[in-house]
Design an enzyme around this catalytic site. Structure first.
Site, PDB file in Angstrom:
ATOM      1  N   ASP A 189      55.994  68.882  78.766  1.00 19.30           N
ATOM      2  CA  ASP A 189      54.561  69.060  78.535  1.00 19.30           C
ATOM      3  C   ASP A 189      54.176  70.488  78.123  1.00 19.30           C
ATOM      4  O   ASP A 189      54.322  71.428  78.911  1.00 19.30           O
ATOM      5  CB  ASP A 189      53.771  68.697  79.797  1.00 19.30           C
TER       6      ASP A 189
ATOM      7  N   GLU B  10      50.885  66.194  75.720  1.00 18.19           N
ATOM      8  CA  GLU B  10      49.691  65.627  76.368  1.00 18.19           C
ATOM      9  C   GLU B  10      48.740  66.674  76.937  1.00 18.19           C
ATOM     10  O   GLU B  10      47.594  66.364  77.221  1.00 18.19           O
ATOM     11  CB  GLU B  10      50.083  64.631  77.470  1.00 18.19           C
ATOM     12  N   ASN B  11      49.216  67.920  77.121  1.00 22.56           N
ATOM     13  CA  ASN B  11      48.343  68.976  77.654  1.00 22.56           C
ATOM     14  C   ASN B  11      48.168  70.126  76.668  1.00 22.56           C
ATOM     15  O   ASN B  11      47.778  71.234  77.049  1.00 22.56           O
ATOM     16  CB  ASN B  11      48.915  69.543  78.958  1.00 22.56           C
TER      17      ASN B  11
ATOM     18  N   ASN C 164      49.441  60.444  80.439  1.00 21.86           N
ATOM     19  CA  ASN C 164      48.170  60.015  81.035  1.00 21.86           C
ATOM     20  C   ASN C 164      46.975  60.781  80.462  1.00 21.86           C
ATOM     21  O   ASN C 164      45.836  60.376  80.656  1.00 21.86           O
ATOM     22  CB  ASN C 164      48.225  60.147  82.566  1.00 21.86           C
ATOM     23  N   HIS C 165      47.229  61.894  79.772  1.00 21.06           N
ATOM     24  CA  HIS C 165      46.125  62.656  79.156  1.00 21.06           C
ATOM     25  C   HIS C 165      45.941  62.347  77.663  1.00 21.06           C
ATOM     26  O   HIS C 165      45.233  63.091  76.964  1.00 21.06           O
ATOM     27  CB  HIS C 165      46.344  64.166  79.335  1.00 21.06           C
TER      28      HIS C 165
ATOM     29  N   HIS D 163      57.068  59.241  81.138  1.00 25.90           N
ATOM     30  CA  HIS D 163      56.018  60.117  81.659  1.00 25.90           C
ATOM     31  C   HIS D 163      55.529  59.529  82.987  1.00 25.90           C
ATOM     32  O   HIS D 163      54.768  58.560  82.999  1.00 25.90           O
ATOM     33  CB  HIS D 163      54.886  60.200  80.633  1.00 25.90           C
TER      34      HIS D 163
ATOM     35  N   HIS E 142      55.667  65.014  82.813  1.00 22.40           N
ATOM     36  CA  HIS E 142      54.468  64.914  83.664  1.00 22.40           C
ATOM     37  C   HIS E 142      54.505  65.795  84.909  1.00 22.40           C
ATOM     38  O   HIS E 142      53.466  66.272  85.336  1.00 22.40           O
ATOM     39  CB  HIS E 142      54.176  63.460  84.087  1.00 22.40           C
TER      40      HIS E 142
ATOM     41  N   HIS F 254      55.696  68.776  85.282  1.00 23.51           N
ATOM     42  CA  HIS F 254      55.514  70.180  84.912  1.00 23.51           C
ATOM     43  C   HIS F 254      56.459  71.109  85.668  1.00 23.51           C
ATOM     44  O   HIS F 254      56.203  72.310  85.753  1.00 23.51           O
ATOM     45  CB  HIS F 254      54.056  70.643  85.111  1.00 23.51           C
TER      46      HIS F 254
HETATM   47 FE   LIG Z   1      51.382  66.935  81.699  1.00 20.21          FE
HETATM   48 FE   LIG Z   2      50.866  63.755  82.617  1.00 12.33          FE
END
Ligand SMILES: [Fe+2]
Ligand SMILES: [Fe+2]
Length: 283
Positions: free
Chosen positions: A8, A39-40, A67-68, A156, A181, A183
């Site tokens: 990520d 995603e981030n 999820n983002h 993820h 996910h 991190h």
């Molecule tokens: Fe993330």
């Molecule tokens: Fe995530």
């Protein structure tokens, strides 16, 4: 084949880390295909076209989400136009999520790489379809070593057991199953018994003087006082770019080697030694 996967990318720090380190890593490791979880990438929340373009220009061949995925509304339409961007495969069918959850890419040398993005069910949104059935269908439709030369699966997910189970479920049918996910990079990269490279979490490309990539002040306030007082925002120090390096067998597509990558920022550094790198250092 030599493949890189990077976890990520968190905000500007993560993007700058990729821009700074990915071109050199591509050269040094001879990477032929690179997947980056984005995603981030946009201020910690989702991805925009301009952030995605920055990552593509730095050497990403495919961006995955999580999820983002839809935190930035423009991702809902951008993903329809950009097949190098994929989102999790197992959104509920009725959601009719835009874009694709898996895609077959071709490298300039003609190698075909299938990338699949999955979302875990444990401790995540409870409405997702089963990621195991979803990936099973993809792997049956595109057998490794026959319909493609490599398969990269970005799982993820929050819970380590679910990610590890996914690794074993795909063992022998994918080149790499790697988690994203959390991190935080895990220290368990290995080639599983049937030839699939695996690491529970690749770790983030983020400033690690932080709480999972976020400026630490607000998370600490929330943990200690239970009173939220500001939005989470990405920490802005130099990123450690975290990922995994995989070598695959040209005939079977299975992994022959997997190594962790950590470069830049605060974490202990790890860059795999390769023949190409050794030859260069001998000059
Ligand atoms: Fe993330
Ligand atoms: Fe995530």
């Amino acid at each position: 084949m030599r493949i890189g996967f990077f976890g990520d990318v968190v905000g500007r720090s993560g993007r700058e880390g990729i821009v700074r380190h990915l071109p050199g890593l591509r050269r040094r490791l001879g990477l032929e295909f690179v997947v980056v979880n984005a995603e981030n990438a946009a201020g910690g929340f989702g991805v925009t076209e301009s952030c995605a373009k920055e990552l593509f220009a730095a050497g990403a061949d495919c961006l995955t989400l999580g999820n983002h995925s839809w935190d930035q509304r423009e991702a809902l339409t951008y993903i329809v136009r950009e097949d190098r961007l994929i989102r999790p495969l197992n959104y509920p069918r009725l959601a009719q999520a835009p874009g694709r959850g898996a895609h077959l890419y071709e490298t300039p040398a003609g190698q075909r790489v299938l990338v699949v993005n999955l979302l875990g069910q444990r401790s995540m949104e409870p409405i997702l379809d089963d990621p195991f059935s979803a990936v099973d269908r993809e792997l049956e439709a595109c057998p490794l070593g026959q319909a493609c030369d490599a398969i990269v699966i970005d799982m993820h997910a929050d819970v380590t057991s679910e990610k590890m189970a996914m690794g074993h479920f795909c063992d022998g049918r994918a080149s790499l199953v790697v988690g994203s996910h959390s991190h935080v990079p895990t220290a368990d990269c290995q080639v599983l018994p049937n030839g699939t490279a695996y690491q529970t979490d690749a770790g983030a490309c983020a400033d690690y003087d932080s709480v999972i990539g976020n400026d630490k002040e607000e998370p600490l306030r929330r943990f200690t006082t239970r009173i939220p007082s500001a939005r989470h925002k990405p920490a802005e120090g130099p990123a450690t770019v975290c990922g995994v390096y995989v070598e695959t067998d040209a005939r079977t597509g299975l992994a022959t080697r997997v190594e962790a990558i950590r470069i830049g920022g605060r974490l202990s550094q790890a860059v795999p030694e390769t023949k190409a790198a050794l030859e260069k250092s001998a000059l």
